[in-house]
Design a protein around this motif. Structure first.
Motif, PDB file in Angstrom:
ATOM      1  N   PRO A  19       0.816  -1.194  -0.064  1.00  0.00           N
ATOM      2  CA  PRO A  19      -0.179   0.114   0.048  1.00  0.00           C
ATOM      3  C   PRO A  19       0.736   1.277   0.046  1.00  0.00           C
ATOM      4  O   PRO A  19       1.970   1.317   0.541  1.00  0.00           O
ATOM      5  CB  PRO A  19      -0.735  -0.244   1.483  1.00  0.00           C
ATOM      6  CG  PRO A  19       0.023  -0.984   2.385  1.00  0.00           C
ATOM      7  CD  PRO A  19       0.700  -2.091   1.392  1.00  0.00           C
ATOM      8  N   PRO A  20       0.344   2.403  -0.499  1.00  0.00           N
ATOM      9  CA  PRO A  20       1.131   3.493  -0.518  1.00  0.00           C
ATOM     10  C   PRO A  20       0.918   4.301   0.753  1.00  0.00           C
ATOM     11  O   PRO A  20       0.478   3.848   1.841  1.00  0.00           O
ATOM     12  CB  PRO A  20       0.534   4.313  -1.586  1.00  0.00           C
ATOM     13  CG  PRO A  20      -1.014   3.961  -1.766  1.00  0.00           C
ATOM     14  CD  PRO A  20      -0.625   2.540  -1.597  1.00  0.00           C
ATOM     15  N   PRO A  21       1.769   5.096   1.103  1.00  0.00           N
ATOM     16  CA  PRO A  21       1.844   5.672   2.556  1.00  0.00           C
ATOM     17  C   PRO A  21       0.859   6.569   2.753  1.00  0.00           C
ATOM     18  O   PRO A  21       0.821   7.941   2.672  1.00  0.00           O
ATOM     19  CB  PRO A  21       3.365   6.515   2.519  1.00  0.00           C
ATOM     20  CG  PRO A  21       3.405   6.930   1.173  1.00  0.00           C
ATOM     21  CD  PRO A  21       2.778   5.956   0.274  1.00  0.00           C
TER      22      PRO A  21
ATOM     23  N   ALA B 135     -10.314   2.632   1.192  1.00  0.00           N
ATOM     24  CA  ALA B 135     -10.033   4.081   1.058  1.00  0.00           C
ATOM     25  C   ALA B 135      -8.881   4.562   1.615  1.00  0.00           C
ATOM     26  O   ALA B 135      -8.289   4.347   2.560  1.00  0.00           O
ATOM     27  CB  ALA B 135     -11.325   4.973   1.529  1.00  0.00           C
ATOM     28  N   LEU B 136      -8.088   5.173   0.730  1.00  0.00           N
ATOM     29  CA  LEU B 136      -6.708   5.879   1.164  1.00  0.00           C
ATOM     30  C   LEU B 136      -6.662   7.395   0.614  1.00  0.00           C
ATOM     31  O   LEU B 136      -6.759   7.613  -0.560  1.00  0.00           O
ATOM     32  CB  LEU B 136      -5.594   5.169   0.386  1.00  0.00           C
ATOM     33  CG  LEU B 136      -5.630   3.422   0.556  1.00  0.00           C
ATOM     34  CD1 LEU B 136      -6.009   2.796  -0.630  1.00  0.00           C
ATOM     35  CD2 LEU B 136      -4.001   3.171   0.886  1.00  0.00           C
ATOM     36  N   ASP B 137      -6.222   8.000   1.863  1.00  0.00           N
ATOM     37  CA  ASP B 137      -5.827   9.507   1.164  1.00  0.00           C
ATOM     38  C   ASP B 137      -4.445   9.588   1.013  1.00  0.00           C
ATOM     39  O   ASP B 137      -3.565   8.984   1.829  1.00  0.00           O
ATOM     40  CB  ASP B 137      -6.117  10.407   2.675  1.00  0.00           C
ATOM     41  CG  ASP B 137      -7.726  10.589   2.569  1.00  0.00           C
ATOM     42  OD1 ASP B 137      -8.524  10.167   1.856  1.00  0.00           O
ATOM     43  OD2 ASP B 137      -8.150  10.962   3.747  1.00  0.00           O
TER      44      ASP B 137
ATOM     45  N   LEU C 181      -3.026   0.926  -8.302  1.00  0.00           N
ATOM     46  CA  LEU C 181      -4.196   0.600  -7.481  1.00  0.00           C
ATOM     47  C   LEU C 181      -5.783   0.263  -8.302  1.00  0.00           C
ATOM     48  O   LEU C 181      -6.342  -0.388  -8.203  1.00  0.00           O
ATOM     49  CB  LEU C 181      -4.604   1.644  -6.352  1.00  0.00           C
ATOM     50  CG  LEU C 181      -3.330   1.879  -5.140  1.00  0.00           C
ATOM     51  CD1 LEU C 181      -3.639   2.922  -4.342  1.00  0.00           C
ATOM     52  CD2 LEU C 181      -3.201   0.373  -4.479  1.00  0.00           C
ATOM     53  N   GLU C 182      -5.575   1.194  -9.059  1.00  0.00           N
ATOM     54  CA  GLU C 182      -6.949   1.155 -10.046  1.00  0.00           C
ATOM     55  C   GLU C 182      -6.824  -0.092 -10.951  1.00  0.00           C
ATOM     56  O   GLU C 182      -8.030  -0.761 -11.065  1.00  0.00           O
ATOM     57  CB  GLU C 182      -6.928   2.564 -11.209  1.00  0.00           C
ATOM     58  CG  GLU C 182      -7.378   3.735 -10.202  1.00  0.00           C
ATOM     59  CD  GLU C 182      -7.225   5.199 -11.237  1.00  0.00           C
ATOM     60  OE1 GLU C 182      -6.754   4.914 -12.140  1.00  0.00           O
ATOM     61  OE2 GLU C 182      -7.491   6.084 -10.457  1.00  0.00           O
ATOM     62  N   ARG C 183      -5.679  -0.132 -11.629  1.00  0.00           N
ATOM     63  CA  ARG C 183      -5.378  -1.639 -12.253  1.00  0.00           C
ATOM     64  C   ARG C 183      -5.881  -2.922 -11.325  1.00  0.00           C
ATOM     65  O   ARG C 183      -6.588  -3.970 -12.132  1.00  0.00           O
ATOM     66  CB  ARG C 183      -4.037  -1.658 -12.844  1.00  0.00           C
ATOM     67  CG  ARG C 183      -3.816  -2.757 -13.854  1.00  0.00           C
ATOM     68  CD  ARG C 183      -2.595  -2.488 -14.557  1.00  0.00           C
ATOM     69  NE  ARG C 183      -1.497  -2.672 -13.600  1.00  0.00           N
ATOM     70  CZ  ARG C 183      -0.613  -1.429 -13.249  1.00  0.00           C
ATOM     71  NH1 ARG C 183      -0.938  -0.250 -13.908  1.00  0.00           N
ATOM     72  NH2 ARG C 183       0.232  -1.434 -12.474  1.00  0.00           N
TER      73      ARG C 183
ATOM     74  N   ALA D 182       0.965   7.704 -10.031  1.00  0.00           N
ATOM     75  CA  ALA D 182       1.458   6.178 -10.382  1.00  0.00           C
ATOM     76  C   ALA D 182       0.987   5.442  -9.249  1.00  0.00           C
ATOM     77  O   ALA D 182       0.519   4.214  -9.737  1.00  0.00           O
ATOM     78  CB  ALA D 182       3.007   6.425 -10.185  1.00  0.00           C
ATOM     79  N   HIS D 183       0.733   5.960  -8.104  1.00  0.00           N
ATOM     80  CA  HIS D 183       0.242   4.978  -7.160  1.00  0.00           C
ATOM     81  C   HIS D 183      -1.231   4.740  -7.543  1.00  0.00           C
ATOM     82  O   HIS D 183      -1.892   3.578  -7.376  1.00  0.00           O
ATOM     83  CB  HIS D 183       0.215   5.634  -5.840  1.00  0.00           C
ATOM     84  CG  HIS D 183       1.353   5.543  -4.829  1.00  0.00           C
ATOM     85  ND1 HIS D 183       2.134   4.375  -4.848  1.00  0.00           N
ATOM     86  CD2 HIS D 183       2.261   6.551  -4.506  1.00  0.00           C
ATOM     87  CE1 HIS D 183       3.377   4.838  -4.038  1.00  0.00           C
ATOM     88  NE2 HIS D 183       3.249   5.865  -3.986  1.00  0.00           N
TER      89      HIS D 183
END
Length: 374
Positions: A316-318, A346-348, A363-365, A358-359
Motif C-alpha cells: 500500500p502507498p503511504p 479508501a486511502l488518502d 491501485l486502479e488496475r 503512479a500509485h
C-alpha cells in the motif's frame, strides 16, 4: 462569493458561481454548462465544473415539513446532514445513512449516493429517499420517486440530471443520543476478516482503520449500536488556521503509532456521543489544510473478494488515513451508484504529482482486474 473547490483541493478549476436562494426560482441564464454544488465535501473534481458555472445551494437549506408518524422529513437540497440531526435527535430520530462528516448537503448525499458504516444493514442514502423534485435545464420541474427511471439516474448521478430542489428522507427512530462502541485492535487481514464476519451480523455499524506503515498491517476495528445514555457531547471544535503542509511519512508514522496506542489503551467498550463516533474528523475544522496548497487525493475502490483486498494491500502507498469495510448485499437504487457487495478500501494520499498518480494507476488496475469498481 469565495472560489469554490473540492475538499481535496485538487484539481484547481476555473468556473463561475451563482447562488440559489429559493427552490421556486428558475435556473439562471448562463453561457455554457451548469452543475449543482453543495458543501464541497467531495474529493477530486466531481463537484467542479471547469469552464462552466456552479449552482451553489448552501442557502437552499430549509427544513420544510416533518411527519413524525411516518418519520419522513421534507427539506431543501442544500440542508446539511448535521442540521437534520440537530432537528431529529432531540425528537428521537436519526438519519439512516451517514458519511464521515456532517457537513454534507442532502443534494450532495443523493448525487453521490453516499454510504456509511452500516451499509450491510441499511444500504445507501438513496435507498431512503422517498421523493424529490428535479429542476431540469429546460425549465421542467419533475417530482420523482422510486420506480421512475430519471430518479434512478439522479441517485448517484453527480448532479448531471438537473438541480434537486427538495427531497423527502425517511428517518429512523433511535434511543437517546448515544452509541455503545468497541475499538478492537487487530493484526493482519485475517483478523480483520474474522472480526468482520463476527460483527456484521451483530452490530449496526462496523469499520476498520489500518496502519499501512506497520509490518503486520495492524489496525483498529470499530463496531457500535445505538444505545440509551447521556455521554458528554464533544467540546468546541479546533481549526487549522492556515496552510500547514505537515503530512509526510514521518508525521504519519508518528500519528499512526500514537492513535493505535490510544485506542488500545482506551479499552474495548464504552458509551460514546453520536457526534464523536460518526464524525471524529469534524473535531478539527479545515483539516484539509494540513496537506498544504497542493491538496490531496482519495483512492477508493470496492472489490468482490478477500484475495483482491489482500493483493491491493500487499504494497500500500503511504496513506495517513486508510479505511476498510465490508459492503452488504442491499442493492443501491442508482444506476451509477458505487457500493456493491465486497470490500471497500479508501486511502488518502498527499498530492505529490506524478508519484501520486503512479500509485493511483497501479491501485486502479488491481481493482479493475479483480472485477471491482472505483
Amino acid at each position: 462569493m469565495q472560489p469554490l473547490e473540492s475538499w481535496g483541493r485538487y484539481p484547481k478549476a476555473r468556473q463561475a458561481a451563482v447562488s440559489v436562494h429559493w427552490r421556486t426560482d428558475p435556473l439562471p441564464r448562463v453561457h455554457g454548462t451548469l452543475l449543482p454544488f453543495g458543501q464541497g465535501r467531495s474529493y477530486g473534481d466531481c463537484c467542479l465544473n471547469e469552464g462552466g458555472t456552479l449552482l451553489a445551494t448552501s442557502r437552499l437549506d430549509r427544513l420544510i415539513e416533518f411527519d413524525p408518524g411516518r418519520g419522513v422529513l421534507r427539506c431543501e437540497a442544500g440542508a446539511r446532514l448535521g442540521d437534520i440531526l440537530a432537528f431529529g435527535v432531540p425528537r428521537g430520530f436519526f438519519l439512516p445513512v451517514l458519511p464521515g462528516t456532517r457537513f454534507v448537503s442532502v443534494g450532495g448525499a443523493i448525487a453521490n449516493d453516499i454510504h456509511g458504516k452500516n451499509h450491510h444493514r441499511a444500504g445507501t442514502f438513496g435507498g431512503h429517499v422517498r421523493r424529490l423534485e428535479l429542476l431540469r435545464s429546460d425549465g421542467q420541474r419533475l417530482e420523482l420517486g422510486p420506480g421512475d427511471e430519471l430518479f434512478a439516474a439522479t441517485i448517484g448521478g453527480l448532479g448531471l440530471t438537473g438541480l434537486i430542489t427538495w427531497a423527502e428522507i425517511a428517518l429512523r427512530p433511535i434511543p437517546v443520543a448515544a452509541v455503545r462502541t468497541e475499538a478492537i485492535p487487530f493484526a493482519g487481514l485475517d483478523e480483520f476478516l474474522a472480526l468482520s464476519d463476527e460483527s456484521d451480523g451483530q452490530c449496526e455499524y462496523t469499520v476498520a482503520w489500518l496502519d499501512v506503515f506497520s509490518n503486520a498491517l495492524r489496525g483498529i476495528f470499530f463496531r457500535g449500536d445505538h444505545a440509551s445514555g447521556s455521554p458528554r457531547a464533544p467540546s468546541a471544535r479546533a481549526a487549522v488556521p492556515l496552510e500547514m503542509p505537515v503530512v509526510n511519512g514521518a508525521t504519519v508514522r508518528a500519528f499512526n503509532a500514537a492513535y493505535y496506542a490510544a485506542q488500545k489503551l482506551g479499552g474495548r467498550a464504552r458509551l460514546q456521543h453520536w457526534e464523536s463516533f460518526f464524525f471524529p474528523l469534524d473535531a478539527l475544522s479545515r483539516w484539509n489544510r494540513l496537506y498544504g496548497r497542493r491538496g490531496f487525493l482519495q483512492f477508493q475502490c470496492v472489490v468482490p473478494t478477500r484475495d483482491a483486498v489482500r493483493e491491493i494491500l500487499r504494497d500500500p502507498p503511504p496513506s495517513p488515513l486508510t479505511v476498510l469495510k465490508r459492503f452488504g448485499s442491499i442493492p443501491s437504487p442508482g444506476m451509477l451508484s458505487f457500493p456493491r457487495p465486497g470490500f471497500t478500501l479508501a486511502l488518502d494520499l498527499p498530492n505529490r504529482g506524478e508519484e501520486t498518480f503512479a500509485h493511483f494507476a497501479r491501485l486502479e488496475r488491481l481493482a479493475i482486474d479483480a472485477g471491482g469498481a472505483l
